[in-house]
Motif scaffolding. Structure first.
Motif, PDB file in Angstrom:
ATOM      1  N   THR A  11       0.750  -1.186   0.004  1.00 34.72           N
ATOM      2  CA  THR A  11      -0.043  -0.022   0.031  1.00 34.72           C
ATOM      3  C   THR A  11       0.892   1.354  -0.105  1.00 34.72           C
ATOM      4  OG1 THR A  11      -0.177  -0.270   2.467  1.00 34.72           O
ATOM      5  CG2 THR A  11      -2.099  -1.039   1.096  1.00 34.72           C
TER       6      THR A  11
ATOM      7  N   ARG B  22      -2.028   9.788  -2.261  1.00 35.82           N
ATOM      8  CA  ARG B  22      -3.176   8.846  -1.794  1.00 35.82           C
ATOM      9  C   ARG B  22      -2.627   7.590  -1.679  1.00 35.82           C
ATOM     10  NH1 ARG B  22      -2.451  10.832  -6.355  1.00 35.82           N
ATOM     11  NH2 ARG B  22      -4.523  12.011  -6.323  1.00 35.82           N
ATOM     12  N   VAL B  23      -3.018   6.770  -0.631  1.00 32.16           N
ATOM     13  CA  VAL B  23      -2.612   5.305  -0.716  1.00 32.16           C
ATOM     14  C   VAL B  23      -3.374   4.511  -1.913  1.00 32.16           C
ATOM     15  CG1 VAL B  23      -2.737   3.191   0.681  1.00 32.16           C
ATOM     16  CG2 VAL B  23      -2.147   5.392   1.833  1.00 32.16           C
ATOM     17  N   MET B  24      -2.547   3.485  -2.395  1.00 33.78           N
ATOM     18  CA  MET B  24      -3.445   2.618  -3.676  1.00 33.78           C
ATOM     19  C   MET B  24      -2.648   1.189  -3.357  1.00 33.78           C
ATOM     20  SD  MET B  24      -3.385   5.168  -6.988  1.00 33.78           S
ATOM     21  CE  MET B  24      -4.589   4.033  -8.082  1.00 33.78           C
ATOM     22  N   VAL B  25      -3.476   0.255  -3.447  1.00 30.83           N
ATOM     23  CA  VAL B  25      -2.709  -1.173  -3.513  1.00 30.83           C
ATOM     24  C   VAL B  25      -2.279  -1.378  -4.696  1.00 30.83           C
ATOM     25  CG1 VAL B  25      -3.539  -3.789  -3.604  1.00 30.83           C
ATOM     26  CG2 VAL B  25      -5.067  -2.006  -2.137  1.00 30.83           C
TER      27      VAL B  25
ATOM     28  N   ARG C  73      -0.790  -3.768  -7.190  1.00 24.67           N
ATOM     29  CA  ARG C  73      -1.066  -4.923  -7.704  1.00 24.67           C
ATOM     30  C   ARG C  73      -0.064  -5.691  -8.353  1.00 24.67           C
ATOM     31  NH1 ARG C  73      -6.490  -5.047  -5.882  1.00 24.67           N
ATOM     32  NH2 ARG C  73      -6.940  -2.860  -5.693  1.00 24.67           N
TER      33      ARG C  73
ATOM     34  N   HIS D 259      -4.910  -0.397  -9.639  1.00 25.24           N
ATOM     35  CA  HIS D 259      -6.070  -0.256 -10.144  1.00 25.24           C
ATOM     36  C   HIS D 259      -7.095   0.909  -9.598  1.00 25.24           C
ATOM     37  CE1 HIS D 259      -6.244  -5.113 -10.459  1.00 25.24           C
ATOM     38  NE2 HIS D 259      -5.345  -4.429 -11.214  1.00 25.24           N
ATOM     39  N   THR D 260      -7.889   1.527 -10.368  1.00 26.90           N
ATOM     40  CA  THR D 260      -8.720   2.757 -10.001  1.00 26.90           C
ATOM     41  C   THR D 260     -10.040   2.722 -10.608  1.00 26.90           C
ATOM     42  OG1 THR D 260      -8.487   4.756  -9.209  1.00 26.90           O
ATOM     43  CG2 THR D 260      -7.402   4.449 -11.473  1.00 26.90           C
ATOM     44  N   ASP D 261     -10.726   3.827 -10.255  1.00 23.03           N
ATOM     45  CA  ASP D 261     -11.971   4.333 -10.842  1.00 23.03           C
ATOM     46  C   ASP D 261     -11.617   5.155 -12.089  1.00 23.03           C
ATOM     47  OD1 ASP D 261     -14.544   5.522 -11.563  1.00 23.03           O
ATOM     48  OD2 ASP D 261     -15.431   4.319  -9.979  1.00 23.03           O
TER      49      ASP D 261
ATOM     50  N   SER E 258     -12.143   8.718 -11.029  1.00 23.94           N
ATOM     51  CA  SER E 258     -11.533   9.537 -10.128  1.00 23.94           C
ATOM     52  C   SER E 258     -10.427  10.523 -10.662  1.00 23.94           C
ATOM     53  CB  SER E 258     -10.763   8.745  -9.292  1.00 23.94           C
ATOM     54  OG  SER E 258      -9.684   8.028  -9.846  1.00 23.94           O
ATOM     55  N   PRO E 259     -10.436  11.637  -9.849  1.00 22.85           N
ATOM     56  CA  PRO E 259      -9.472  12.974 -10.294  1.00 22.85           C
ATOM     57  C   PRO E 259      -8.222  12.415 -10.523  1.00 22.85           C
ATOM     58  CG  PRO E 259     -10.895  13.446  -8.326  1.00 22.85           C
ATOM     59  CD  PRO E 259     -11.054  11.835  -8.404  1.00 22.85           C
ATOM     60  N   LYS E 260      -7.522  11.276 -10.016  1.00 19.97           N
ATOM     61  CA  LYS E 260      -6.282  11.099 -10.143  1.00 19.97           C
ATOM     62  C   LYS E 260      -5.891  10.692 -11.547  1.00 19.97           C
ATOM     63  CE  LYS E 260      -6.546   7.505  -7.056  1.00 19.97           C
ATOM     64  NZ  LYS E 260      -8.242   7.336  -7.328  1.00 19.97           N
TER      65      LYS E 260
HETATM   66  C1  LIG Z   1      -5.577   0.866   2.445  1.00 21.14           C
HETATM   67  C2  LIG Z   1      -5.815   1.547   0.971  1.00 21.14           C
HETATM   68  C3  LIG Z   1      -6.001   1.136  -0.327  1.00 21.14           C
HETATM   69  C4  LIG Z   1      -6.485   1.774  -1.169  1.00 21.14           C
HETATM   70  N1  LIG Z   1      -6.459   1.225  -2.477  1.00 21.14           N
HETATM   71  C5  LIG Z   1      -6.892   2.061  -3.696  1.00 21.14           C
HETATM   72  C6  LIG Z   1      -6.625   1.552  -4.911  1.00 21.14           C
HETATM   73  O1  LIG Z   1      -6.159   0.574  -4.895  1.00 21.14           O
HETATM   74  N2  LIG Z   1      -7.054   2.199  -5.774  1.00 21.14           N
HETATM   75  C7  LIG Z   1      -7.655   3.596  -5.718  1.00 21.14           C
HETATM   76  O2  LIG Z   1      -8.276   4.000  -6.670  1.00 21.14           O
HETATM   77  N3  LIG Z   1      -8.147   3.923  -4.462  1.00 21.14           N
HETATM   78  C8  LIG Z   1      -7.444   3.069  -3.469  1.00 21.14           C
HETATM   79  N4  LIG Z   1      -7.731   3.809  -2.250  1.00 21.14           N
HETATM   80  C9  LIG Z   1      -8.585   4.972  -1.840  1.00 21.14           C
HETATM   81  C10 LIG Z   1      -7.295   6.073  -2.110  1.00 21.14           C
HETATM   82  O3  LIG Z   1      -6.357   6.304  -1.233  1.00 21.14           O
HETATM   83  C11 LIG Z   1      -8.414   7.534  -2.464  1.00 21.14           C
HETATM   84  O4  LIG Z   1      -8.778   7.838  -1.362  1.00 21.14           O
HETATM   85  C12 LIG Z   1      -9.391   7.437  -3.572  1.00 21.14           C
HETATM   86  O5  LIG Z   1      -8.837   6.869  -4.568  1.00 21.14           O
HETATM   87  C13 LIG Z   1      -9.619   8.827  -4.085  1.00 21.14           C
HETATM   88  O6  LIG Z   1      -8.378   9.353  -4.879  1.00 21.14           O
HETATM   89  P1  LIG Z   1      -8.447  10.777  -5.636  1.00 21.14           P
HETATM   90  O7  LIG Z   1      -9.638  11.609  -5.192  1.00 21.14           O
HETATM   91  O8  LIG Z   1      -7.298  11.160  -5.628  1.00 21.14           O
HETATM   92  O9  LIG Z   1      -8.746  10.265  -7.221  1.00 21.14           O
HETATM   93  C14 LIG Z   1      -7.128   3.143  -1.064  1.00 21.14           C
HETATM   94  C15 LIG Z   1      -6.953   3.644   0.293  1.00 21.14           C
HETATM   95  C16 LIG Z   1      -6.653   2.747   1.242  1.00 21.14           C
HETATM   96  C17 LIG Z   1      -6.561   3.409   2.657  1.00 21.14           C
END
Ligand SMILES: Cc1cc2nc3c(=O)[nH]c(=O)nc-3n(C[C@H](O)[C@H](O)[C@H](O)COP(=O)(O)O)c2cc1C
Length: 196
Positions: free
Chosen positions: A29, A44-47, A49, A61-63, A66-68
């Motif tokens: 993460t 932001r934290v992301m998994v 993969r 992976h993401t939506d 999403s703004p990112k």
């Molecule tokens: C442990 C953890 C894992 C996360 N994994 C993901 C992920 O794999 N992909 C993702 O898009 N957001 C993930 N998130 C949420 C993001 O941190 C973030 O809140 C969300 O994607 C919105 O980000 P953005 O507004 O910058 O686009 C995770 C958050 C946490 C706390």
């Protein structure tokens, strides 16, 4: 701790590969950092993969809404992780690439669990204001494990973020003396020592 630069680079990638497959790894993460439209840093934290040492890529992976995604596509990205057991900080720099509609992304989507794919059923884009606390998911799927048919419409909201890594800043903390090295694709990943 090895003081051989190629071995340090190889070990860093081994830790990243593990981070991609082991949920308990602290590298599972990392923080993924972009710059938003106002020029402000956004972390932001992301998994993680998958990490591929040969291609020097990371996969997330993401939506797609999403703004990112808009902040990152084709742009510089920074990925930050700290492995507390190994006392190693990794600061990766690279270029982000978003995949949405190709066969590779289709394959990744198909191999995700339906539970993981459920997130992408959210009716509005991540970050959309809500009148109160809610998941954003349709009420009929709340708390349920969806079927393949139920998650199928969410495919359009799924995106893959690839990071093409171009530099790695490796920092090892030790009482006997910290060590830091920087590796760059531009010089064939040879690496050089830096003051920690
Ligand atoms: C442990 C953890 C894992 C996360 N994994 C993901 C992920 O794999 N992909 C993702 O898009 N957001 C993930 N998130 C949420 C993001 O941190 C973030 O809140 C969300 O994607 C919105 O980000 P953005 O507004 O910058 O686009 C995770 C958050 C946490 C706390």
């Amino acid at each position: 701790m090895s003081e051989d630069l190629p071995e340090i680079l190889a070990q860093a990638w081994r830790l990243l590969v593990r981070g991609g497959v082991d949920r308990r790894s602290p590298l599972h993460t990392p923080a993924v950092c972009s710059v938003d439209g106002d020029g402000l840093p956004q972390a932001r934290v992301m998994v993680l993969r998958q990490a591929d040492p040969v291609a020097a890529t990371l996969r997330f992976h993401t939506d797609a809404r999403s703004p990112k995604v808009a902040q990152l596509d084709g742009r510089p990205v920074s990925v930050l992780a700290y492995h507390a057991q190994e006392n190693i900080q990794l600061r990766l720099a690279g270029t982000a690439r978003i995949g949405r509609d190709d066969a590779v992304v289709d394959g990744i989507w198909a191999t995700s669990t339906t539970f993981a794919r459920r997130c992408y059923l959210a009716q509005a884009a991540p970050g959309t204001p809500l009148p109160g606390p809610a998941s954003g998911l349709p009420a009929w799927i709340e708390g349920q494990q969806p079927t393949e048919t139920q998650v199928a419409p969410a495919r359009g909201n799924f995106a893959v973020l690839w990071v093409d890594v171009t530099a790695m800043d490796w920092l090892h903390l030790a009482n006997s003396g910290h060590r830091r090295a920087v590796f760059r694709s531009a010089d064939g990943w040879a690496g050089e020592w830096r003051v920690p």
